[in-house]
Design a protein around this motif. Sequence first.
Motif, short mmCIF file in Angstrom:
data_model
loop_
_atom_site.label_atom_id
_atom_site.label_comp_id
_atom_site.label_asym_id
_atom_site.label_seq_id
_atom_site.Cartn_x
_atom_site.Cartn_y
_atom_site.Cartn_z
N LEU A 1 3.15 -8.99 -5.92
CA LEU A 1 4.51 -8.47 -6.08
C LEU A 1 4.96 -7.66 -4.87
CD1 LEU A 1 4.39 -7.43 -9.83
CD2 LEU A 1 5.74 -9.28 -8.83
N LEU A 2 4.05 -6.89 -4.27
CA LEU A 2 4.41 -6.12 -3.07
C LEU A 2 4.83 -7.06 -1.94
CD1 LEU A 2 1.75 -3.28 -3.08
CD2 LEU A 2 4.21 -3.05 -3.37
N TYR A 3 4.20 -8.23 -1.88
CA TYR A 3 4.59 -9.22 -0.88
C TYR A 3 6.03 -9.67 -1.10
CZ TYR A 3 4.50 -13.53 1.83
OH TYR A 3 4.79 -14.52 2.71
N LEU A 4 6.44 -9.75 -2.36
CA LEU A 4 7.80 -10.19 -2.67
C LEU A 4 8.88 -9.18 -2.32
CD1 LEU A 4 7.30 -11.87 -6.15
CD2 LEU A 4 7.76 -12.99 -3.98
N THR A 5 8.51 -7.90 -2.17
CA THR A 5 9.53 -6.88 -1.91
C THR A 5 10.23 -7.10 -0.58
OG1 THR A 5 7.92 -5.35 -0.94
CG2 THR A 5 8.39 -5.13 -3.31
N ALA A 6 9.63 -7.87 0.32
CA ALA A 6 10.29 -8.15 1.60
C ALA A 6 11.55 -8.98 1.38
CB ALA A 6 9.33 -8.88 2.54
N THR A 7 11.52 -9.84 0.37
CA THR A 7 12.68 -10.69 0.11
C THR A 7 13.44 -10.29 -1.14
OG1 THR A 7 11.28 -12.25 -1.11
CG2 THR A 7 11.65 -12.68 1.24
N ARG A 8 12.86 -9.43 -1.96
CA ARG A 8 13.51 -9.00 -3.21
C ARG A 8 13.48 -7.48 -3.33
NH1 ARG A 8 13.38 -12.05 -7.89
NH2 ARG A 8 14.69 -10.35 -8.59
N PRO A 9 14.28 -6.76 -2.54
CA PRO A 9 14.26 -5.30 -2.59
C PRO A 9 14.73 -4.74 -3.93
CG PRO A 9 16.05 -6.08 -1.20
CD PRO A 9 15.23 -7.27 -1.55
N ASP A 10 15.38 -5.54 -4.75
CA ASP A 10 15.85 -5.06 -6.05
C ASP A 10 14.70 -4.77 -7.01
OD1 ASP A 10 15.47 -7.88 -5.92
OD2 ASP A 10 16.46 -8.09 -7.86
N ILE A 11 13.53 -5.35 -6.79
CA ILE A 11 12.39 -5.10 -7.67
C ILE A 11 11.39 -4.11 -7.07
CG2 ILE A 11 12.58 -7.31 -8.85
CD1 ILE A 11 10.26 -8.31 -7.12
N GLN A 12 11.70 -3.58 -5.90
CA GLN A 12 10.76 -2.70 -5.21
C GLN A 12 10.43 -1.44 -6.01
OE1 GLN A 12 11.91 -1.60 -1.27
NE2 GLN A 12 9.90 -0.80 -0.78
N PHE A 13 11.42 -0.80 -6.61
CA PHE A 13 11.16 0.42 -7.36
C PHE A 13 10.19 0.16 -8.51
CE2 PHE A 13 12.07 3.15 -11.00
CZ PHE A 13 11.76 4.39 -10.45
N ALA A 14 10.44 -0.89 -9.27
CA ALA A 14 9.58 -1.20 -10.41
C ALA A 14 8.16 -1.51 -9.96
CB ALA A 14 10.17 -2.38 -11.18
N ILE A 15 8.01 -2.24 -8.86
CA ILE A 15 6.68 -2.59 -8.37
C ILE A 15 5.94 -1.35 -7.89
CG2 ILE A 15 5.42 -3.88 -6.62
CD1 ILE A 15 7.73 -5.95 -6.79
N CYS A 16 6.61 -0.50 -7.13
CA CYS A 16 5.97 0.72 -6.63
C CYS A 16 5.59 1.66 -7.77
CB CYS A 16 6.87 1.42 -5.62
SG CYS A 16 7.01 0.50 -4.08
N LEU A 17 6.39 1.68 -8.81
CA LEU A 17 6.07 2.49 -9.98
C LEU A 17 4.79 1.98 -10.64
CD1 LEU A 17 7.15 4.85 -11.65
CD2 LEU A 17 8.33 3.18 -13.06
N CYS A 18 4.65 0.68 -10.76
CA CYS A 18 3.43 0.10 -11.33
C CYS A 18 2.23 0.30 -10.40
CB CYS A 18 3.63 -1.39 -11.59
SG CYS A 18 4.80 -1.75 -12.90
N ALA A 19 2.45 0.27 -9.11
CA ALA A 19 1.35 0.42 -8.15
C ALA A 19 0.72 1.80 -8.23
CB ALA A 19 1.85 0.15 -6.73
N ARG A 20 1.45 2.79 -8.71
CA ARG A 20 0.89 4.14 -8.84
C ARG A 20 -0.27 4.18 -9.82
NH1 ARG A 20 6.27 7.86 -9.62
NH2 ARG A 20 7.14 7.53 -7.55
N TYR A 21 -0.33 3.23 -10.72
CA TYR A 21 -1.33 3.25 -11.79
C TYR A 21 -2.46 2.25 -11.56
CZ TYR A 21 2.30 5.97 -13.97
OH TYR A 21 3.24 6.93 -14.23
N GLN A 22 -2.66 1.77 -10.33
CA GLN A 22 -3.70 0.80 -10.07
C GLN A 22 -5.11 1.36 -10.26
OE1 GLN A 22 -2.95 -2.38 -6.96
NE2 GLN A 22 -1.92 -0.60 -6.10
N ALA A 23 -5.28 2.65 -10.02
CA ALA A 23 -6.60 3.25 -10.13
C ALA A 23 -7.08 3.29 -11.57
CB ALA A 23 -6.60 4.65 -9.54
N SER A 24 -6.18 3.51 -12.51
CA SER A 24 -6.56 3.55 -13.93
C SER A 24 -5.48 2.85 -14.77
CB SER A 24 -6.76 4.98 -14.40
OG SER A 24 -5.59 5.74 -14.19
N PRO A 25 -5.42 1.53 -14.70
CA PRO A 25 -4.37 0.81 -15.41
C PRO A 25 -4.62 0.79 -16.92
CG PRO A 25 -5.86 -0.74 -14.38
CD PRO A 25 -6.28 0.64 -13.94
N ARG A 26 -3.54 0.72 -17.65
CA ARG A 26 -3.59 0.61 -19.10
C ARG A 26 -2.88 -0.68 -19.50
NH1 ARG A 26 -2.10 6.79 -20.14
NH2 ARG A 26 -4.15 7.63 -19.67
#
Length: 114
Positions: free
Chosen positions: A5-30
């Motif tokens: 999804l981070l790769y897609l942010t180059a062409t889809r900046p509209d989803i960047q906020f949602a992806i970065c929000l999810c990326a914050r929880y990579q260390a302990s995902p639920r």
Amino acid sequence: MIGSLLYLTATRPDIQFAICLCARYQASPRTSHRQAVKRIFRGFSDADHAGYRINRKSTSGTCQLLGTSLVSWFSHKQASVAFSITEVEYIAAASCCSQLLSMKATLSDFGLKL
């Protein structure tokens, strides 16, 4: 999944906020985080409805180069809530300057002059 999804942010900046929000929880995902990522894959671009409690703290980071080599970097959530983008930038700049002063002191201890 986040990497794709981070790769897609180059062409889809509209989803960047949602992806970065999810990326914050990579260390302990639920399970709720996995469901949010799946919703993004399906075209749902607002992670707020996925059960996240969003606070108003900004995420900032810096990287310091010595010549062409990266010697220090960090990214973290700011400790306080800023009321404007300008204030966010000042907080990030102050954090970067303190890191640079620390690096300068360390290099001076090794006898290197800048």
